[in-house]
Design a protein around this motif. Structure first.
Motif, PDB file in Angstrom:
ATOM      1  N   PRO A  17       0.044   4.171  -3.012  1.00 27.35           N
ATOM      2  CA  PRO A  17      -0.665   5.279  -2.366  1.00 27.35           C
ATOM      3  C   PRO A  17      -0.153   5.539  -0.953  1.00 27.35           C
ATOM      4  CG  PRO A  17      -2.197   3.745  -3.392  1.00 27.35           C
ATOM      5  CD  PRO A  17      -0.852   3.088  -3.428  1.00 27.35           C
ATOM      6  N   LYS A  18      -0.154   6.783  -0.562  1.00 29.54           N
ATOM      7  CA  LYS A  18       0.242   7.148   0.803  1.00 29.54           C
ATOM      8  C   LYS A  18      -0.871   6.790   1.780  1.00 29.54           C
ATOM      9  CE  LYS A  18       3.230  11.027  -0.501  1.00 29.54           C
ATOM     10  NZ  LYS A  18       3.022  10.957  -1.957  1.00 29.54           N
ATOM     11  N   MET A  19      -0.475   6.300   2.956  1.00 24.92           N
ATOM     12  CA  MET A  19      -1.454   5.969   3.988  1.00 24.92           C
ATOM     13  C   MET A  19      -2.027   7.257   4.584  1.00 24.92           C
ATOM     14  SD  MET A  19      -0.899   3.669   7.422  1.00 24.92           S
ATOM     15  CE  MET A  19      -0.492   2.211   6.503  1.00 24.92           C
ATOM     16  N   LYS A  20      -3.353   7.363   4.607  1.00 26.45           N
ATOM     17  CA  LYS A  20      -4.013   8.568   5.109  1.00 26.45           C
ATOM     18  C   LYS A  20      -4.370   8.466   6.584  1.00 26.45           C
ATOM     19  CE  LYS A  20      -4.015  10.523   1.050  1.00 26.45           C
ATOM     20  NZ  LYS A  20      -3.163  11.693   0.771  1.00 26.45           N
ATOM     21  N   GLU A  21      -4.505   7.239   7.089  1.00 24.52           N
ATOM     22  CA  GLU A  21      -4.825   7.064   8.505  1.00 24.52           C
ATOM     23  C   GLU A  21      -4.283   5.732   8.992  1.00 24.52           C
ATOM     24  OE1 GLU A  21      -9.303   5.204   8.100  1.00 24.52           O
ATOM     25  OE2 GLU A  21      -9.082   7.378   8.310  1.00 24.52           O
TER      26      GLU A  21
END
Length: 337
Positions: free
Chosen positions: A157-161
């Protein structure tokens, strides 16, 4: 002639150029037999490019050694180390994956070697070689993508924060909570699994055709080590619900006629083992989890011992060419009459 050109080569320059010559001498022989048997014209184009690059590097280094007054390494030759009449040992898809591994290793070595060069003309030569290797790597990767042979690293998953590590349990691996693998830990597990897969096929093929019984047994031992390491690394990935994929199109023929000399095959596997030692060291450095560090440390020692044993066999058969080194001044003093 400028002052820059009058400066003698340093130990770093001599040692790295010698290593580059030996590696490309071996690679050129490998590519020679591949090209004699490759049926896929697109893969053959990549092999032709790689073979020409190795030949250009060898020609350039020979000229440099002559100008510096250094002996040109014996290395390997088509006449003494390649059996052109031997049937193919590996499939075309393996040729491409093998080439992918070798150009990546080459580009990595040239990058690591560059800081050891002081003379600007030599630095430029290494830079030019590296650029050519990187361009070839791009060509090979594109070809693998087009043919469905390229295996991508697992997606995460891509890091959102942005977040920060809050507990020392971040380093846990044996006791307590074990955090999920980081992106770099996954990357290095994946790359080590891929290299092990290619090297396993290589030692299996070499074990089929080696003439000397001790060399054959050495390759069979290497096969067991690679499979064991592959299974260990794969299990770590499986426990994280991450896929482990290796190309399924690899094939070894039933040929028992050696396309290469035992000397060349043994040198090749010993060198790849040394490269794996560096891989494990790099992986250890970017894997904070204790269990991963311990695994790589164990593999590091196991593979280093295997590489040394290969070196011992080379010495026993008088196959190991001596790398340039320092003068033993104590011995000179003893010999003085």
């Amino acid at each position: 002639m400028s002052e820059e050109q009058k400066i003698d080569w340093t130990s770093g320059e001599i040692g790295n150029l010698w290593n580059i010559y030996m590696a490309n001498s071996m690679s050129s022989c490998m590519f020679k037999h591949f090209l004699l048997n490759c049926e896929d014209e697109e893969i053959k184009d990549c092999l032709v490019t790689a073979d020409q690059l190795s030949k250009d590097i060898l020609s350039h280094l020979k000229e440099m050694f002559h100008q510096e007054g250094m002996a040109v390494p014996m290395g390997f030759s088509m006449e003494g180390d390649v059996n052109e009449s031997a049937p193919r040992l590996f499939s075309d898809s393996f040729y491409l994956n093998y080439l992918d591994m070798m150009v990546k290793y080459g580009a990595l070595y040239y990058s690591v070697a560059l800081p050891g060069f002081s003379k600007m003309d030599l630095r430029q030569s290494i830079t030019d070689i590296n650029i050519s290797s990187l361009n070839l790597s791009n060509q090979v990767t594109e070809m693998m993508l087009n043919k469905g042979l390229h295996v991508r690293a697992p997606s995460i998953p891509k890091m959102k924060e942005v977040s920060f590590v809050e507990k020392q349990s971040f380093f846990n691996g044996y006791y307590g909570d074990k955090r999920p693998l980081s992106a770099m830990e996954i990357t290095h597990l994946f790359l080590n699994i891929q290299v092990n897969a290619i090297k396993t096929i290589l030692v299996m093929g070499f074990s089929q055709v080696a003439k000397d019984a001790e060399v054959r047994n050495y390759f069979l031992r290497g096969k067991k080590i690679n499979i064991k390491q592959h299974n260990t690394l794969s299990q770590i990935m499986y426990k994280e619900d991450l896929p482990v994929s290796i190309p399924s199109q690899f094939m070894i023929t039933e040929s028992t006629e050696a396309p290469y000399s035992d000397k060349l095959m043994l040198f090749h596997i010993s060198n790849l083992s040394s490269a794996k030692v560096r891989n494990f060291g790099d992986s250890m450095a970017v894997s904070p989890r204790h269990d991963l560090g311990a695994t790589y440390a164990r593999f590091f020692l196991e593979t280093a011992n295997f590489a040394e044993d290969g070196g011992n066999i080379q010495i026993e058969n008088e196959w190991m060419e001596r790398q340039p080194g320092n003068v033993d001044r104590n011995q000179l003093a003893k010999e003085k009459k």
